[in-house]
Design a protein around this motif. Structure first.
Motif, PDB file in Angstrom:
ATOM      1  N   HIS A  56      44.560  59.012  -2.009  1.00  0.00           N
ATOM      2  CA  HIS A  56      44.541  57.778  -1.222  1.00  0.00           C
ATOM      3  C   HIS A  56      45.468  57.941  -0.019  1.00  0.00           C
ATOM      4  O   HIS A  56      46.494  58.619  -0.086  1.00  0.00           O
ATOM      5  N   ASP A 102      48.012  57.576 -11.133  1.00  0.00           N
ATOM      6  CA  ASP A 102      46.772  58.348 -11.205  1.00  0.00           C
ATOM      7  C   ASP A 102      46.879  59.572 -10.293  1.00  0.00           C
ATOM      8  O   ASP A 102      46.706  59.472  -9.079  1.00  0.00           O
ATOM      9  N   SER A 117      44.862  61.981 -10.122  1.00  0.00           N
ATOM     10  CA  SER A 117      43.545  62.459  -9.687  1.00  0.00           C
ATOM     11  C   SER A 117      43.087  61.818  -8.390  1.00  0.00           C
ATOM     12  O   SER A 117      42.267  62.381  -7.658  1.00  0.00           O
ATOM     13  N   LEU A 118      43.602  60.626  -8.102  1.00  0.00           N
ATOM     14  CA  LEU A 118      43.116  59.845  -6.961  1.00  0.00           C
ATOM     15  C   LEU A 118      43.826  60.245  -5.673  1.00  0.00           C
ATOM     16  O   LEU A 118      45.051  60.294  -5.617  1.00  0.00           O
ATOM     17  N   THR A 166      49.835  56.320  -4.585  1.00  0.00           N
ATOM     18  CA  THR A 166      49.187  55.697  -5.734  1.00  0.00           C
ATOM     19  C   THR A 166      50.174  55.636  -6.885  1.00  0.00           C
ATOM     20  O   THR A 166      51.144  56.390  -6.927  1.00  0.00           O
ATOM     21  N   HIS A 198      42.122  50.915  -3.213  1.00  0.00           N
ATOM     22  CA  HIS A 198      42.664  51.910  -4.137  1.00  0.00           C
ATOM     23  C   HIS A 198      41.653  52.336  -5.207  1.00  0.00           C
ATOM     24  O   HIS A 198      41.973  53.190  -6.036  1.00  0.00           O
ATOM     25  N   ASP A 199      40.471  51.765  -5.212  1.00  0.00           N
ATOM     26  CA  ASP A 199      39.450  52.143  -6.192  1.00  0.00           C
ATOM     27  C   ASP A 199      38.796  53.461  -5.786  1.00  0.00           C
ATOM     28  O   ASP A 199      38.705  53.800  -4.606  1.00  0.00           O
ATOM     29  N   TYR A 200      38.312  54.194  -6.803  1.00  0.00           N
ATOM     30  CA  TYR A 200      37.541  55.403  -6.514  1.00  0.00           C
ATOM     31  C   TYR A 200      36.257  55.050  -5.769  1.00  0.00           C
ATOM     32  O   TYR A 200      35.600  54.034  -6.071  1.00  0.00           O
ATOM     33  N   GLN A 224      32.749  58.941  -7.811  1.00  0.00           N
ATOM     34  CA  GLN A 224      33.913  59.806  -8.009  1.00  0.00           C
ATOM     35  C   GLN A 224      34.786  59.230  -9.123  1.00  0.00           C
ATOM     36  O   GLN A 224      34.715  58.037  -9.437  1.00  0.00           O
ATOM     37  N   HIS A 225      35.604  60.076  -9.712  1.00  0.00           N
ATOM     38  CA  HIS A 225      36.315  59.672 -10.927  1.00  0.00           C
ATOM     39  C   HIS A 225      37.530  60.564 -11.145  1.00  0.00           C
ATOM     40  O   HIS A 225      37.751  61.540 -10.409  1.00  0.00           O
ATOM     41  N   ALA A 226      38.290  60.243 -12.162  1.00  0.00           N
ATOM     42  CA  ALA A 226      39.474  61.035 -12.504  1.00  0.00           C
ATOM     43  C   ALA A 226      39.070  62.427 -12.975  1.00  0.00           C
ATOM     44  O   ALA A 226      37.939  62.652 -13.437  1.00  0.00           O
ATOM     45  N   SER A 271      39.760  57.576  -2.729  1.00  0.00           N
ATOM     46  CA  SER A 271      39.739  56.121  -2.761  1.00  0.00           C
ATOM     47  C   SER A 271      38.916  55.604  -1.584  1.00  0.00           C
ATOM     48  O   SER A 271      38.638  56.331  -0.622  1.00  0.00           O
TER      49      SER A 271
END
Length: 351
Positions: A112, A107, A109-110, A104, A199-201, A205-207, A244
Motif C-alpha cells: 500500500h 499484513d 502481504s499487502l 499497513t 487499504h483493501d486488496y 489479489q490476496h495474502a 491495495s
C-alpha cells in the motif's frame, strides 16, 4: 558451467561469496520512524576499497530500483554482474517491501502507498546517500525494473541532472489490468477509495499463500525462479503478494504524470527494454512513452540561433523476443545477451 544447470551451487559458490563481503547494510531515515533498508556493494579487488579511498577501478554507481513485491535479495545475480564490471551498487527496498517501513498494520502481504511521490522522494534520498557513501564524485546510473522503473523515470524528471544514464527494464508506465478497460479500472478504483476502502486488496489479489507456480510467474528460468522462491517461503518479510486499491490509485496517478509531464524533462540517455511476452505491464504505454521521450530529445537537439549544435542524448528501445516480465530471470542464453546490452549501455561515454 552453465549457471542454470547447477544454479544453487552457482549462487552459493560463486555469486554470494563474491558480493556479500562487499556489502554494507544500513537503515536510512528520510522521515522519523520510517526506515528504508539499503544495501551498498563496493566494487574493486579490495573489499575495503571504499575505506582506503582506492576507487580507480570504479566505473560509477548503479542505483537499482526494484519492482512490485520484490526485495533487494532478488537482485543478487544482477549485483554480481555489475560489481564484476567495476560498478558500485546501491539497492534500497521501497516502502511496503522487505525490510523497509510499511503503511499497513500487520499484513505483510499487502503493498500500500498513500501517494506515489513518497516512492520518488525515498529513492531520491537513497541516491544522495549512495553518492555520499563512496565519498568521491562518481557518475550515477539508474537500473530500474517494472514499478521501480516508473518511480525512477519520475525521479529522473524531477531531478534532471541526477543520473548520467538510465535503463528501464520492463517499466511500469502503466500496470496491466487484464480484460478490464483502463477507464473502467480508474472508475472502480476512484469509487473504492472514496468510500474508504483504499487499504483493501484489489479484487482478485490476496495474502501470500505460497501457491504461485513457475508457469504463472514472470520468470522464464525455472532454476532462477526456484532459488528465490525458496527464500520467499522462508522469510515473511519477503512475502508481499497483492496491491491495495490505494496503491492502484497511485499507479494511475503516476501513469498520468509520466505520460503528461515526465517525458518532457528527462535529459539523460534512456534505454527501455521490453519483454515480448510481458503481461504484467502495458507494452503499448511503454512504446508511447519512449516515442514521446525521443520526440522531446529530438526537439531539444535542434540547433538554436547559435552555430553550436547541442549534443543529443540518446534514446533506445529494445524488445527481447520470447521473454517474460522479469528479464533478469530469463534463461542463460537470453540473460547473457540482456546483460551484455545493459553493461554496454552503462559503459558508453557520458554525453
Amino acid at each position: 558451467m552453465k549457471p542454470e544447470d547447477h544454479y544453487p551451487a552457482y549462487m552459493e559458490e560463486h555469486v554470494l561469496p563474491y558480493i556479500l563481503p562487499r556489502r554494507e547494510e544500513q537503515l536510512l531515515f528520510r522521515e522519523p520512524g520510517k526506515q528504508i533498508y539499503c544495501a551498498f556493494y563496493t566494487s574493486g579487488v579490495s573489499v575495503d576499497s571504499r575505506k582506503q579511498g582506492s576507487l580507480e577501478q570504479c566505473n560509477g554507481i548503479i542505483l537499482i530500483s526494484h519492482g512490485f513485491t520484490e526485495t533487494a535479495d532478488k537482485y543478487f545475480e544482477v549485483i554480481y554482474y555489475f560489481l564484476r564490471q567495476g560498478f558500485h551498487v546501491c539497492i534500497p527496498e521501497h516502502c511496503g517491501h522487505g525490510r523497509s517501513y510499511r503503511l499497513t498494520d500487520g499484513d505483510l502481504s499487502l503493498v500500500h502507498i498513500d501517494r506515489w511521490q513518497r516512492y520518488v522522494d525515498d529513492l531520491a534520498f537513497t541516491a544522495r546517500a549512495a553518492q555520499n557513501y563512496w565519498k568521491q564524485p562518481l557518475p550515477l546510473f539508474l537500473y530500474a525494473h517494472s514499478m521501480g522503473a516508473g518511480i525512477g523515470a519520475a525521479l529522473a524528471a524531477q531531478k534532471p541532472h541526477l543520473f548520467q544514464r538510465i535503463l528501464l527494464s520492463s517499466p511500469m508506465i502503466r500496470p496491466s489490468t487484464g480484460n478490464v478497460p483502463w477507464i473502467a479500472t480508474k472508475a472502480i478504483v476512484t469509487f473504492t477509495c472514496v468510500i474508504g476502502k483504499e487499504h483493501d486488496y484489489v479484487i482478485g489479489q490476496h495474502a501470500y499463500d505460497g501457491t504461485e507456480t513457475f508457469e504463472t510467474s514472470c520468470a522464464t528460468s525455472p532454476a532462477r525462479y526456484a532459488w528465490y522462491r525458496e527464500k520467499t517461503n522462508a522469510e515473511p518479510l519477503f512475502q508481499m503478494s497483492g496491491a491495495s486499491y490505494g496503491w492502484l490509485r497511485e499507479a494511475i496517478r503516476l501513469n498520468k504524470y509520466l505520460m503528461n509531464d515526465a517525458w518532457k524533462n528527462i535529459p539523460a540517455p534512456v534505454l527501455l527494454i521490453q519483454a515480448e511476452k510481458d503481461t504484467s505491464v502495458s507494452k503499448g504505454q511503454q512504446e508511447k512513452f519512449i516515442r514521446k521521450l525521443a520526440r522531446a530529445k529530438k526537439t531539444a537537439g535542434k540547433p538554436s540561433s547559435s552555430r553550436t549544435v547541442p549534443q543529443k542524448p540518446s534514446v533506445r528501445f529494445v524488445r527481447i523476443p520470447g521473454a517474460k516480465h522479469e528479464l533478469y530471470r530469463a534463461d542463460d542464453k537470453t540473460l547473457a545477451k540482456y546483460f551484455k546490452g545493459c553493461l554496454k549501455w552503462f559503459e558508453q561515454p557520458i554525453p
